[in-house]
Design a protein around this motif. Structure first.
Motif, PDB file in Angstrom:
ATOM      1  N   VAL A 181       0.847  -1.199   0.000  1.00 55.53           N
ATOM      2  CA  VAL A 181       0.000   0.000   0.000  1.00 55.53           C
ATOM      3  C   VAL A 181       0.882   1.249   0.000  1.00 55.53           C
ATOM      4  N   LYS A 182       1.884   1.257   0.888  1.00 57.29           N
ATOM      5  CA  LYS A 182       2.739   2.434   1.038  1.00 57.29           C
ATOM      6  C   LYS A 182       3.568   2.693  -0.219  1.00 57.29           C
ATOM      7  N   GLU A 183       4.089   1.611  -0.818  1.00 59.36           N
ATOM      8  CA  GLU A 183       5.032   1.797  -1.923  1.00 59.36           C
ATOM      9  C   GLU A 183       4.371   1.856  -3.296  1.00 59.36           C
ATOM     10  N   ILE A 184       3.143   1.357  -3.409  1.00 63.23           N
ATOM     11  CA  ILE A 184       2.489   1.362  -4.723  1.00 63.23           C
ATOM     12  C   ILE A 184       1.251   2.264  -4.726  1.00 63.23           C
ATOM     13  N   VAL A 185       0.337   2.009  -3.800  1.00 61.67           N
ATOM     14  CA  VAL A 185      -0.948   2.728  -3.845  1.00 61.67           C
ATOM     15  C   VAL A 185      -0.762   4.215  -3.530  1.00 61.67           C
ATOM     16  N   VAL A 186      -0.039   4.510  -2.454  1.00 54.11           N
ATOM     17  CA  VAL A 186       0.077   5.909  -2.013  1.00 54.11           C
ATOM     18  C   VAL A 186       0.765   6.792  -3.069  1.00 54.11           C
ATOM     19  N   PRO A 187       1.938   6.386  -3.612  1.00 52.47           N
ATOM     20  CA  PRO A 187       2.565   7.256  -4.633  1.00 52.47           C
ATOM     21  C   PRO A 187       1.693   7.445  -5.878  1.00 52.47           C
ATOM     22  N   LEU A 188       1.012   6.373  -6.318  1.00 50.61           N
ATOM     23  CA  LEU A 188       0.146   6.510  -7.499  1.00 50.61           C
ATOM     24  C   LEU A 188      -1.010   7.459  -7.215  1.00 50.61           C
ATOM     25  N   ALA A 189      -1.573   7.338  -6.021  1.00 53.45           N
ATOM     26  CA  ALA A 189      -2.698   8.206  -5.646  1.00 53.45           C
ATOM     27  C   ALA A 189      -2.242   9.665  -5.606  1.00 53.45           C
ATOM     28  N   ARG A 190      -1.040   9.905  -5.061  1.00 52.90           N
ATOM     29  CA  ARG A 190      -0.521  11.285  -4.987  1.00 52.90           C
ATOM     30  C   ARG A 190      -0.368  11.872  -6.377  1.00 52.90           C
ATOM     31  N   GLU A 191       0.140  11.048  -7.296  1.00 55.88           N
ATOM     32  CA  GLU A 191       0.380  11.533  -8.649  1.00 55.88           C
ATOM     33  C   GLU A 191      -0.946  11.778  -9.388  1.00 55.88           C
ATOM     34  N   PHE A 192      -1.916  10.909  -9.162  1.00 54.87           N
ATOM     35  CA  PHE A 192      -3.201  10.988  -9.876  1.00 54.87           C
ATOM     36  C   PHE A 192      -4.071  12.142  -9.362  1.00 54.87           C
ATOM     37  N   LYS A 193      -3.896  12.497  -8.093  1.00 53.33           N
ATOM     38  CA  LYS A 193      -4.675  13.574  -7.451  1.00 53.33           C
ATOM     39  C   LYS A 193      -6.187  13.405  -7.645  1.00 53.33           C
ATOM     40  N   PRO A 194      -6.735  12.334  -7.092  1.00 50.68           N
ATOM     41  CA  PRO A 194      -8.171  12.084  -7.282  1.00 50.68           C
ATOM     42  C   PRO A 194      -9.028  13.118  -6.552  1.00 50.68           C
ATOM     43  N   GLU A 195     -10.215  13.378  -7.110  1.00 51.59           N
ATOM     44  CA  GLU A 195     -11.184  14.233  -6.411  1.00 51.59           C
ATOM     45  C   GLU A 195     -11.883  13.441  -5.314  1.00 51.59           C
ATOM     46  N   ILE A 196     -11.892  12.124  -5.489  1.00 51.47           N
ATOM     47  CA  ILE A 196     -12.568  11.261  -4.513  1.00 51.47           C
ATOM     48  C   ILE A 196     -11.943   9.865  -4.595  1.00 51.47           C
ATOM     49  N   ILE A 197     -11.931   9.178  -3.477  1.00 52.55           N
ATOM     50  CA  ILE A 197     -11.427   7.795  -3.459  1.00 52.55           C
ATOM     51  C   ILE A 197     -12.579   6.865  -3.087  1.00 52.55           C
ATOM     52  N   LEU A 198     -12.825   5.882  -3.926  1.00 48.55           N
ATOM     53  CA  LEU A 198     -13.807   4.855  -3.588  1.00 48.55           C
ATOM     54  C   LEU A 198     -13.028   3.615  -3.153  1.00 48.55           C
ATOM     55  N   ALA A 199     -13.196   3.231  -1.917  1.00 44.35           N
ATOM     56  CA  ALA A 199     -12.509   2.044  -1.409  1.00 44.35           C
ATOM     57  C   ALA A 199     -13.475   0.873  -1.475  1.00 44.35           C
ATOM     58  N   ASN A 200     -13.110  -0.113  -2.259  1.00 46.16           N
ATOM     59  CA  ASN A 200     -13.951  -1.304  -2.384  1.00 46.16           C
ATOM     60  C   ASN A 200     -13.457  -2.334  -1.375  1.00 46.16           C
ATOM     61  N   GLY A 201     -14.179  -2.407  -0.266  1.00 45.75           N
ATOM     62  CA  GLY A 201     -13.768  -3.298   0.811  1.00 45.75           C
ATOM     63  C   GLY A 201     -13.979  -4.738   0.434  1.00 45.75           C
ATOM     64  N   GLY A 202     -14.052  -5.470   1.416  1.00 48.01           N
ATOM     65  CA  GLY A 202     -13.997  -6.902   1.363  1.00 48.01           C
ATOM     66  C   GLY A 202     -13.285  -7.190   2.649  1.00 48.01           C
ATOM     67  N   SER A 203     -13.998  -7.869   3.543  1.00 47.48           N
ATOM     68  CA  SER A 203     -13.345  -8.258   4.789  1.00 47.48           C
ATOM     69  C   SER A 203     -12.640  -9.576   4.560  1.00 47.48           C
ATOM     70  N   ASP A 204     -12.695 -10.072   3.308  1.00 45.74           N
ATOM     71  CA  ASP A 204     -12.167 -11.418   3.073  1.00 45.74           C
ATOM     72  C   ASP A 204     -10.642 -11.560   3.018  1.00 45.74           C
ATOM     73  N   PRO A 205      -9.829 -10.455   3.039  1.00 46.02           N
ATOM     74  CA  PRO A 205      -8.390 -10.707   3.255  1.00 46.02           C
ATOM     75  C   PRO A 205      -8.065 -11.056   4.716  1.00 46.02           C
ATOM     76  N   HIS A 206      -9.082 -11.026   5.606  1.00 47.44           N
ATOM     77  CA  HIS A 206      -8.842 -11.361   7.014  1.00 47.44           C
ATOM     78  C   HIS A 206      -8.362 -12.808   7.140  1.00 47.44           C
ATOM     79  N   PHE A 207      -7.477 -13.057   8.126  1.00 50.49           N
ATOM     80  CA  PHE A 207      -6.875 -14.397   8.218  1.00 50.49           C
ATOM     81  C   PHE A 207      -7.901 -15.497   8.460  1.00 50.49           C
ATOM     82  N   ALA A 208      -9.035 -15.154   9.106  1.00 47.56           N
ATOM     83  CA  ALA A 208     -10.009 -16.193   9.446  1.00 47.56           C
ATOM     84  C   ALA A 208     -11.052 -16.402   8.348  1.00 47.56           C
ATOM     85  N   ASP A 209     -10.941 -15.649   7.246  1.00 46.05           N
ATOM     86  CA  ASP A 209     -11.954 -15.788   6.201  1.00 46.05           C
ATOM     87  C   ASP A 209     -11.748 -17.088   5.440  1.00 46.05           C
ATOM     88  N   SER A 210     -12.865 -17.779   5.173  1.00 45.10           N
ATOM     89  CA  SER A 210     -12.736 -19.095   4.539  1.00 45.10           C
ATOM     90  C   SER A 210     -12.630 -19.004   3.019  1.00 45.10           C
TER      91      SER A 210
END
Ligand SMILES: [Zn+2]
Length: 272
Positions: free
Chosen positions: A228-257
């Motif tokens: 996130v720090k090395e890829i997402v953040v620099p790209l976001a800074r360069e793109f300068k979005p007016e809004i960020i839509l975060a598409n969640g998913g709790s499924d990266p959680h360790f207990a998700d089946s």
């Protein structure tokens, strides 16, 4: 500025059946948890009651034949595919989820909210003319198109951190340079939908505006947050979005089946 959360008692109708990971009680449980934690009493939190999306909203993204097909399946009570059932009550909830995502996105874009959550949103496997993976209509893509076409938004960043690749959202904006789509997901060779490789970078004007970050099964907080720090953040800074839509998913959680990434609750907190 306030923080908004959508809630509607009919959201629980997005229940894809006994034993299915998408059960309606998720919505009730979320509401109970918010109540227990006193979140609804917080003066900075507003509960938003979504209205169902209209057909013209769905057509901002989906092809008319596809939309009609889903409405027909609902009437007949037939599934879209083996893991994506359709019924009148599921359709009603799907339209409320889309309406909720449009509402919070519009309010954040208008600066009426600082942040918002569309409960049940993130149905990212639905493309222009297909559904699947528990998804009928792509609420995230529709919300993005809603503020572009009706409110003239020009630069939208979608960060998809569901464990699965958001193939529908990626396809919809694949040739588009106004929507930067970044997806962090489990290595597609090991999980549904089997696409989302680094070399899928977008096409034509959209080249470079589709960024896939596949992560090996077993990835824990440190590596994930480093990506996130090395890829997402620099790209976001360069793109300068007016809004960020975060598409969640709790499924990266360790207990998700469903997935094999291994994030902790602390990891999600840092991600947010
Ligand atoms: Zn997922």
């Amino acid at each position: 500025m306030k923080f908004g959360i959508t809630y509607h008692e009919k959201l629980k109708q997005y229940d894809l059946g006994p034993g299915h990971p998408f059960r309606g009680d998720r919505f009730e449980n979320a509401r109970k948890l918010f109540e227990e934690k006193g979140i609804f009493k917080n003066p900075d939190v507003t509960i938003l009651r979504p209205k169902p999306a209209k057909k013209e909203d769905l057509l901002l993204v989906h092809e008319e034949n596809y939309v009609n097909h889903i409405f027909e399946l609902a009437e007949q009570g037939k599934p879209y595919d083996i893991e994506t059932p359709v019924s009148p009550s599921i359709l009603e909830a799907a339209l409320l989820i889309v309406g909720g995502s449009m509402l919070v996105t519009e309010m954040v874009y208008r600066r009426e909210l600082k942040r918002g959550i569309s409960l049940g949103g993130g149905l990212h496997h639905a493309g222009k003319n297909y559904g699947g993976g528990f998804c009928l209509f792509n609420d995230v893509a529709i919300a993005a198109q809603h503020i572009r076409q009706r409110l003239h938004a020009k630069r939208i960043l979608i960060v998809d951190y569901d464990v699965h690749f958001g193939n529908g959202t990626s396809d919809i904006f694949y040739s588009d340079s106004q929507v930067l789509f970044i997806s962090l997901h489990q290595d597609p060779r090991t999980i549904y939908p089997g696409t989302g490789f680094v070399e899928q970078v977008g096409r034509g004007a959209g080249e470079g505006f589709n960024v896939n970050v596949p992560l090996p099964p077993g990835t824990t907080d440190n590596l994930y947050l480093k990506a996130v720090k090395e890829i997402v953040v620099p790209l976001a800074r360069e793109f300068k979005p007016e809004i960020i839509l975060a598409n969640g998913g709790s499924d990266p959680h360790f207990a998700d089946s469903l997935g094999s990434l291994a994030l902790s609750v602390q990891g999600f907190f840092k991600l947010a």
